[in-house]
Design an enzyme around this catalytic site. Sequence first.
Site, short mmCIF file in Angstrom:
data_model
loop_
_atom_site.label_atom_id
_atom_site.label_comp_id
_atom_site.label_asym_id
_atom_site.label_seq_id
_atom_site.Cartn_x
_atom_site.Cartn_y
_atom_site.Cartn_z
N HIS A 1 -15.94 54.78 12.75
CA HIS A 1 -17.01 55.40 11.86
C HIS A 1 -17.91 56.23 12.88
O HIS A 1 -18.41 55.44 13.80
CB HIS A 1 -17.78 54.39 11.08
CG HIS A 1 -18.70 55.26 10.13
ND1 HIS A 1 -18.44 56.17 9.23
CD2 HIS A 1 -20.08 55.27 10.28
CE1 HIS A 1 -19.29 56.63 8.69
NE2 HIS A 1 -20.60 56.02 9.28
N GLU B 1 -15.67 58.16 20.84
CA GLU B 1 -14.69 57.56 19.93
C GLU B 1 -13.48 57.32 20.68
O GLU B 1 -12.89 56.27 20.66
CB GLU B 1 -14.50 58.24 18.69
CG GLU B 1 -15.60 58.55 17.74
CD GLU B 1 -15.68 59.16 16.32
OE1 GLU B 1 -14.50 59.16 15.94
OE2 GLU B 1 -16.48 59.96 16.10
#
Length: 220
Positions: free
Chosen positions: A111, A176
């Site tokens: 996320h 990420e």
Amino acid sequence: MPKLRIAVLASGSGSNLQAIIDRSVAGGLDAEIVLVISNNPDAGALTRAKQAGIRQMCIDHRQFASRSEFDRAVVAELQAAGAELIVLAGFMRIISDIFLAAFPDRIINIHPALLPAFPGLHVHRKALDYGARFSGCTVHFVDGGVDTGPIIIQAAVPILEADTEDSLAARILEQEHKIYPQAIQWFAEGRISIEERRVKVRGIVPASGAQISPALEMAE
Ligand code: GAR
């Protein structure tokens, strides 16, 4: 040791999928991507999988009458492929109890915010509007809620005065691509356990220091 069999579910461009593929090609992952599934026929993730010679398929959610029917179809493919860990990488569908029951504590998600701040959609807009000094990204186990499961690893990214949604998203995406392969590798090594809400990773190096944003001007 046989490699961990992972399946990646993605709805969009698939840059996280690519980061996992690249790590795996470089020999840095004890995991093999056995299947890539997208709910979106135009997803870049499908093209990336094809180019890497990974089995891929589109299961279009619009062809199903309900969320549970869609989930049943996806779960059937994942089980047939012998997937041991399900990696949600920009998969923009909420998954049902059917899915969770089929892979208990074996579904992880990334996320693009520092959970529990800014769950859900439009997270970069929310972080900017809030005036937060940091945002970031979170890899977590998936439970029945929206972005609520136990947290494995996070990266904090300072928000800059000049940031737009796009510039912030790009800096977060870079992180990420580092933390997702790492979380998968820990899982593949069998080093992760969940105790209540807290995830324990055996033998990790603790993070050092604190990040302050904006930087201090006063001498310490
Ligand atoms: C990533 O930023 C990921 O964190 C986010 O979608 C993007 C997908 O990019 N996921 C969510 O917002 C899930 N709620 P990618 O397709 O290039 O990997």
